[in-house]
Design a protein around this motif. Sequence first.
Motif, mmCIF file in Angstrom:
data_model
loop_
_atom_site.group_PDB
_atom_site.id
_atom_site.type_symbol
_atom_site.label_atom_id
_atom_site.label_comp_id
_atom_site.label_asym_id
_atom_site.label_seq_id
_atom_site.Cartn_x
_atom_site.Cartn_y
_atom_site.Cartn_z
ATOM 1 N N ARG A 143 0.862 -1.176 0.000
ATOM 2 C CA ARG A 143 0.000 0.000 0.000
ATOM 3 C C ARG A 143 0.903 1.231 0.000
ATOM 4 O O ARG A 143 1.893 1.282 0.726
ATOM 5 N N LEU A 144 0.589 2.213 -0.818
ATOM 6 C CA LEU A 144 1.436 3.382 -0.976
ATOM 7 C C LEU A 144 0.983 4.550 -0.111
ATOM 8 O O LEU A 144 -0.213 4.732 0.130
ATOM 9 N N GLY A 145 1.954 5.338 0.307
ATOM 10 C CA GLY A 145 1.681 6.558 1.028
ATOM 11 C C GLY A 145 2.692 7.614 0.643
ATOM 12 O O GLY A 145 3.733 7.317 0.044
ATOM 13 N N ARG A 146 2.369 8.841 0.986
ATOM 14 C CA ARG A 146 3.253 9.966 0.676
ATOM 15 C C ARG A 146 3.167 10.972 1.816
ATOM 16 O O ARG A 146 2.095 11.233 2.351
ATOM 17 N N VAL A 147 4.326 11.520 2.153
ATOM 18 C CA VAL A 147 4.415 12.574 3.159
ATOM 19 C C VAL A 147 5.234 13.708 2.550
ATOM 20 O O VAL A 147 6.297 13.466 1.983
ATOM 21 N N ASP A 148 4.733 14.927 2.648
ATOM 22 C CA ASP A 148 5.483 16.108 2.223
ATOM 23 C C ASP A 148 5.927 16.861 3.465
ATOM 24 O O ASP A 148 5.114 17.122 4.363
ATOM 25 N N ALA A 149 7.211 17.211 3.513
ATOM 26 C CA ALA A 149 7.693 18.028 4.616
ATOM 27 C C ALA A 149 6.901 19.328 4.639
ATOM 28 O O ALA A 149 6.478 19.828 3.592
#
Length: 113
Positions: free
Chosen positions: A78-84
């Motif tokens: 499962r994919l996820g993304r975090v942006d600073a």
Amino acid sequence: MEREALAGLLTDGTRAATAARAAVLEGGAYTVWDGGVPCEELAGTYARRLRHTRRTGRRTLDLERAVERLRGHGAPVRLGRVDAADRSWTYLLFLDEDGESLVACTGVSRSPR
């Protein structure tokens, strides 16, 4: 997924996961998508990205390790993304299909060098 729950998954000690955890706790934008993606497909995609970032000099964190972990995982992820919060880095998360554990994490700088 709740912010605290996601931060709790990002504890494998790698530089990318540690930085992604800090970004989550500091209020960075994040998302975790539903559904699984074959890890073999992602391993190939991110191996190409690794070659590209090496050619262009773009800074990454733990990208090679993420490719290795995806190759060895053998199950959909499962994919996820975090942006600073300051948008200087983006972190890509690869969770098990249930979203209960971290398979791999990589970061890529948003500035070219």
